[in-house]
Write an enzyme that holds these catalytic residues in place. Structure first.
Site, PDB file in Angstrom:
ATOM      1  N   ARG A 213      21.483  34.005   8.920  1.00 13.37           N
ATOM      2  CA  ARG A 213      20.600  32.974   8.368  1.00 13.37           C
ATOM      3  C   ARG A 213      19.186  33.498   8.167  1.00 13.37           C
ATOM      4  O   ARG A 213      18.240  32.725   8.061  1.00 13.37           O
ATOM      5  CB  ARG A 213      20.584  31.738   9.272  1.00 13.37           C
ATOM      6  CG  ARG A 213      20.197  31.999  10.714  1.00 13.37           C
ATOM      7  CD  ARG A 213      20.117  30.702  11.494  1.00 13.37           C
ATOM      8  NE  ARG A 213      19.920  30.939  12.909  1.00 13.37           N
ATOM      9  CZ  ARG A 213      19.623  29.981  13.786  1.00 13.37           C
ATOM     10  NH1 ARG A 213      19.472  28.742  13.378  1.00 13.37           N
ATOM     11  NH2 ARG A 213      19.480  30.262  15.064  1.00 13.37           N
TER      12      ARG A 213
ATOM     13  N   ASP B 214      26.167  27.704   8.051  1.00 14.72           N
ATOM     14  CA  ASP B 214      25.480  27.232   6.845  1.00 14.72           C
ATOM     15  C   ASP B 214      24.229  28.040   6.525  1.00 14.72           C
ATOM     16  O   ASP B 214      23.607  27.843   5.487  1.00 14.72           O
ATOM     17  CB  ASP B 214      25.124  25.751   6.980  1.00 14.72           C
ATOM     18  CG  ASP B 214      24.255  25.448   8.200  1.00 14.72           C
ATOM     19  OD1 ASP B 214      23.591  26.356   8.729  1.00 14.72           O
ATOM     20  OD2 ASP B 214      24.251  24.277   8.639  1.00 14.72           O
TER      21      ASP B 214
ATOM     22  N   ASP C  41      22.462  42.708  19.771  1.00 17.08           N
ATOM     23  CA  ASP C  41      21.966  42.428  18.420  1.00 17.08           C
ATOM     24  C   ASP C  41      20.649  41.664  18.454  1.00 17.08           C
ATOM     25  O   ASP C  41      20.053  41.421  17.397  1.00 17.08           O
ATOM     26  CB  ASP C  41      23.011  41.652  17.608  1.00 17.08           C
ATOM     27  CG  ASP C  41      23.412  40.342  18.255  1.00 17.08           C
ATOM     28  OD1 ASP C  41      24.010  40.389  19.342  1.00 17.08           O
ATOM     29  OD2 ASP C  41      23.129  39.269  17.685  1.00 17.08           O
TER      30      ASP C  41
END
Length: 500
Positions: free
Chosen positions: A102, A130, A264
């Site tokens: 995102r 999303d 990460d």
């Protein structure tokens, strides 16, 4: 599709010139794509200080052009938007390919600052998500990024926060927001793990050479690498280990819990990155877990230093095809074990106003005794240090003692502290403490108050907090009563998870 504005078109001009070093690595490292436009964006907050670092004027930062660019609806000429690919370990388990799910990197300026949008829509690495960020978490990241910078902790910066009425669905329907983040680089440990685990040594070497040449040039052919056989890649591992150790020392000293220290989420530059389920300690509980998704307590406050070392070990494994010699890799990692305790003691000595080096091991014992005392009583971390600083300046320690149920233990420690004080210049020591120990930190309940007001369209709480957190060690006397007080009872019910 986003439209492109020439930097000469819409006054006031940004004045930014782009060079996009990461994009020059090639398509193996990223996917080029445009942000997904944010419907009906509105400005919520900006950081003038971050803007000065980037090199843009407050006038341009407040312009309609900036709003559109930092909402993902427009691009300045010269930007090369992209989402990078990386992999990583999450909660100690190999998660495979991840990537910017995102976040979209708009580009890198000529001044060497990367500009990234968080919440800018789906990317090839969204893994079914999303790609959006909600207002709630975006407020927390915006405020904490700038708060950490003001505390002197290495961090990504937050340039702006924009909102939108567009719905985003998490546990319930929320509204969308975008944070514009700044950093010299957003490269993570996971970028190296990605190529190492796939056996793509050419790309691994290309990435390592890029990082060394751009950010760690001293790793090549200097006396600093002699004990590593002149191995530049081992020197890189050592340099990252030392920066990470210094960062963790600062986290522990200021009482900051990251909450999700996956590989990460670890910066190759030793920056605090990815503000998710973070928290500043209220009561000093060494085993405090701030992330309600962390069911095993892997990222508890007192485990953070060891987790950072574990993550560095993963980075070392990823770099082994380039380092070649296990002994050199081990030597590079060993630097963490030396740097972290030394830097932690140094940070704690600053918090105690201990400037003279002559006390030797006595300072370590003094610090250890204090930490045990604070933990036994669950004493509020920030308030204790601020009261101690004020007492050092004024000479009256009664208000500090009131924080302890074990007054005998406190009085015993205070006597040792005052004996140690005799070695110091009192005015200099008191000044150091007041400049080191903040009065204001982004406690969970303060962030929650800003969020609740913002969901009603009221951003005054956010703006007040931002002003206080940008100068956390000043008194701000008219703002004292609420923003620097003990947390209310309801603060203990706040749950912050990875979805936040």
């Amino acid at each position: 599709m986003p439209f492109t504005l020439s930097i000469d078109e819409a006054p006031p001009r940004s004045g930014l010139v782009w060079r996009n070093g990461f994009a020059d690595l090639g398509p193996a490292f990223f996917t080029e794509l445009q942000p997904t436009p944010l419907p009906a964006p509105y400005a919520i907050a900006t950081s003038a200080d971050a803007g000065r670092w980037l090199g843009v004027s407050p006038e341009w930062l407040a312009s309609g052009t900036a709003l559109q660019v930092f909402s993902g609806n427009a691009a300045l000429a010269g930007m090369r938007p992209l989402a990078s690919v990386y992999s990583g370990h999450q909660f100690g388990v190999w998660a495979g390919q991840l990537g910017d799910g995102r976040a979209i990197l708009l580009g890198e300026t000529e001044g060497g600052i990367e500009v990234q949008l968080k919440g800018a829509g789906r990317t090839p690495y969204s893994r079914g998500g999303d790609g959006r960020a909600v207002l709630r978490s975006s407020i927390r990241e915006f405020l904490c990024s700038e708060a950490m910078h003001a505390l002197g902790v290495p961090t990504t910066r937050a340039l702006s926060l924009t909102g939108s009425p567009a719905p985003v669905y998490r546990e319930e329907a929320e509204t969308a927001a975008v944070v514009t983040r700044l950093a010299p680089s957003f490269i993570r440990f996971g970028h190296f793990e990605h190529f190492a685990t796939q056996g793509r040594q050419a790309e691994l070497r290309q990435l390592a050479d890029y990082v060394i040449d751009r950010y760690y040039p001293d790793c090549r052919g200097t006396d600093a690498t002699a004990h590593l056989g002149g191995n530049a890649y081992a020197a890189l591992l050592q340099a990252v280990s030392e920066r990470t150790a210094a960062l963790l020392a600062q986290w522990q000293a200021v009482g900051f819990c990251h909450g999700v220290m996956n590989t990460d989420n670890m910066s190759i530059l030793g920056l605090t990155i990815d503000y998710g389920p973070f928290q500043f300690l209220d009561a000093f509980v060494p085993g405090h877990i701030c992330n309600h998704s962390d069911h095993q307590g892997r990222y508890a406050f007192n485990r953070q230093p060891n987790v950072a070392y574990w993550n560095l070990f993963c980075l070392g494994q990823a770099l082994m095809p380039l380092i070649g010699d296990t002994a050199h890799a081990q030597a590079a990692l060993e630097s963490y074990k030396a740097v972290f305790p030394a830097r932690f003691i140094a940070r704690m000595r600053e918090k105690l106003g201990l400037l003279q080096p002559g006390a030797g091991d006595g300072d370590a014992a003094l610090i250890d005794g204090l930490l045990q005392l604070l933990a036994q009583g669950g004493v509020d971390w920030t308030i204790f240090w601020r009261r101690l600083s004020q007492a050092r300046a004024g000479g009256d320690y009664e208000a500090v003692g009131d924080l302890f149920l074990d007054r005998t233990g406190w009085n015993r420690w205070l006597l040792s502290f005052q004996e140690r004080n005799a070695l110091e210049d009192q005015a200099l020591a008191a000044d150091l403490m007041l400049k080191t120990n903040p009065k204001f930190v982004l406690r969970n309940h303060l962030g929650e108050e800003a969020i609740r007001a913002a969901t009603r369209g009221d951003f005054t709480v956010l703006h007040t907090l931002q002003a206080l957190l940008e100068r956390p060690c000043e008194e701000h006397a008219s703002q004292d009563a609420h923003w620097a007080d003990f947390p209310p009872d309801w603060a203990s019910t706040i749950e912050i998870s990875c979805s936040s």
